[in-house]
Design an enzyme around this catalytic site. Sequence first.
Site, mmCIF file in Angstrom:
data_model
loop_
_atom_site.group_PDB
_atom_site.id
_atom_site.type_symbol
_atom_site.label_atom_id
_atom_site.label_comp_id
_atom_site.label_asym_id
_atom_site.label_seq_id
_atom_site.Cartn_x
_atom_site.Cartn_y
_atom_site.Cartn_z
ATOM 1 N N GLU B 61 33.056 54.302 43.055
ATOM 2 C CA GLU B 61 33.505 52.975 43.411
ATOM 3 C C GLU B 61 34.035 53.068 44.827
ATOM 4 O O GLU B 61 34.949 53.859 45.103
ATOM 5 C CB GLU B 61 34.628 52.579 42.461
ATOM 6 C CG GLU B 61 34.473 51.230 41.845
ATOM 7 C CD GLU B 61 35.723 50.860 41.086
ATOM 8 O OE1 GLU B 61 36.395 49.923 41.519
ATOM 9 O OE2 GLU B 61 36.030 51.505 40.069
ATOM 10 N N ASP B 72 45.867 45.116 43.701
ATOM 11 C CA ASP B 72 46.178 46.508 44.001
ATOM 12 C C ASP B 72 47.662 46.772 44.156
ATOM 13 O O ASP B 72 48.402 45.980 44.731
ATOM 14 C CB ASP B 72 45.450 46.942 45.279
ATOM 15 C CG ASP B 72 43.978 47.187 45.016
ATOM 16 O OD1 ASP B 72 43.679 47.969 44.098
ATOM 17 O OD2 ASP B 72 43.145 46.573 45.699
ATOM 18 N N TYR B 186 34.152 46.605 33.079
ATOM 19 C CA TYR B 186 35.317 47.309 33.621
ATOM 20 C C TYR B 186 36.523 46.877 32.800
ATOM 21 O O TYR B 186 37.006 45.755 32.926
ATOM 22 C CB TYR B 186 35.479 46.904 35.089
ATOM 23 C CG TYR B 186 36.446 47.720 35.910
ATOM 24 C CD1 TYR B 186 37.725 48.038 35.460
ATOM 25 C CD2 TYR B 186 36.089 48.155 37.186
ATOM 26 C CE1 TYR B 186 38.598 48.778 36.236
ATOM 27 C CE2 TYR B 186 36.960 48.892 37.979
ATOM 28 C CZ TYR B 186 38.214 49.193 37.493
ATOM 29 O OH TYR B 186 39.075 49.912 38.276
#
Lengths: 419, 281
Positions: B61, B72, B186
Amino acid sequence: MTSTVPTRRVDPAELQPSVRPDGLGRFGPFGGQYVPETLMPALAELEAAAAEAWADPAFTARLDHLLRHYVGRPTPLYEAERLTAHYRRPEGGPRLWLKREDLNHTGAHKINNALGQALLALRMGKQRIIAETGAGQHGVATATVCARFGLECVIYMGAEDMRRQALNVFRMRLLGATVQPVTAGTATLKDATSEAIRDWVTNVETTHYILGSVAGPHPYPMLVRDFHAVIGQEARAQCLEAFGRLPDVLIACVGGGSNAMGLFHPFVEDAEVRLIGVEAAGEGVATGRHAATITEGRVGVLHGAMSLLLQDDEGQVQEAHSISAGLDYPGVGPEHSYLKGIGRAEYAAVTDAQALEALQRVSELEGIIPALETAHAFAWLESLCPTLAPGTEVVLNLSGRGDKDVNTVAEKLGDGLAG
Amino acid sequence: MSVAATAGPATTPTPIQQRFAALRAEGRCALMPFLMAGDPDLSITAASLLALQAAGADLIELGIPYSDPLADGPVIQAAASRALASGTTPGRVLAMLASLRGQLTLPVVLFTYSNPLLNRGMDSFCREAAAAGAAGLVVPDLPLEEAQKLSAIAAGHGLDLVLLVAPNTPAERMARIHTASRGFTYLVSVTGVTGVRTSLETRVGPLVQQLRQLGPTPVAVGFGIATGEQALQVRRWGGDGAIVGSALVRRMAQAHQSGADVAADAGAFAAELRAALDQPL
């Protein structure tokens, strides 16, 4: 400084409240939900809770009661006689009215939304509240309602804004809130908002995020607008009472755009009422150091919504610059981008220097020290009023009082007031 | 690579699908490192990609740095800031990737936020990414409702648009995401942002099983996996892949600061993870 002329005929269907936003949270191409998957259930829960609440007479009665007895609504629609005289020409001039949101509890319009969302949080059983703040007004309003209802409160605020707005930081702490400094990026409202969203992603199951502007993912632009629409609803009735008809021009400052949307919303379908939003041109739009998102931005995604955005050629979000912490934001609410796109609202931008000058003028002429944010709307009157026919009725949203800005203004003016 | 939209994934397996099919056949779990392109610079990123491949990574990734990475935590935010400061742009990342053609043979999934992608235009971005040799996309701020148009465009260029599910995603919604996701699904292991965690939430195991029962699309688990032991836990739960991001990014940053060979250190870490992941159950 720019002003926009409507570019195309507006289809009345586009202006129906029921289609703003549509079922996917879109205002035309703008809005939507660009957020991590973790937040999607919370946004759906919030949308459903809001719809249920508005349909529940017990909720609206409680909201109305608190707006009246705790916030101090309705706020006056005040005829600014000396400001009107200032713009009078030999043949006459416009008449200026001020919607006195500065007289609300906590000193700005922000509490309308904070109160409404706190009541929603209680309905949803969320005991922890988070919020972002720029100038500190939304943070203070949120800390205030959290104290009122005994909710835990964490406010994210850029470290640079904490310096600029030290008084409001102290007020929030006095109200029992935790003020969390954000040092990432430019340490201003944009970064505080990102950090609040990260907190929400992490604590979504126990926490409600009281977003403070008509920005963010759906349903926030709609939700926040609807809690602020009381501004325009009152103004409408007050205009009819004061001069027997609708106003000709509404004018308000725009950062994210909540006070403007609150004033505009009940008038959007009245095509004869001009809607004018005033952005922060900072040191001047040509310098690149500004926050004039609608004037200069391109379509992009920030904080969960598609809207106009200050960004570079690669799609990186740019720093905004404004003397006013509350307008220092590179994005803008999606409904403003939409109203601009369909030509229903006009947007202008004024510089830091023009806003400072307007703040002094209003202080001296009306005995009202407006917030630096609000001063931007006042500054545009210098360009607007000479173009308005005698007898034009203008309502300006006096969104907040300037006590919090006195230090900033003193720094900028230095000895300018001596003597 | 240019695949007509009609040549759907069912008839022509994509590189990602082929890789997961091979791993399943061998009873193995994919090692999927994440690194931020351009942190500290793109030449080190290029060397690190090859080192990770040599150490046994199955898919990579590759983060495209963005100014406002909402999903994040502090480690990857800091990496993105460093990458932007070193002048990294989407165009340069893709040029670097294209320069590794023939050497880098494992599938590379680009991790990018919506705005840099939309800024380039969905079709242009996908075309350029495919031309550079990318195999898929992960867009963490593009949920199902916003993803459908991009998914079709990506597929038209032979790219898999990977969708994310979270621990709090309702079951019915989880099924729709799993069906719409391409390449793999995911599974975000926490309600939270990316970052190293000391342990994985126990509810992840049942979620992996739930997804596997919903459809054949492989399931990779990410957010918070930092050690070989945690990666192995993902395999025990029946996951098809373990994504290791912040731990690798942090380790590479430390190696760079201390003047060590960043790519070699990244490779050494991947080898440790590989060994842990492949031990007999």
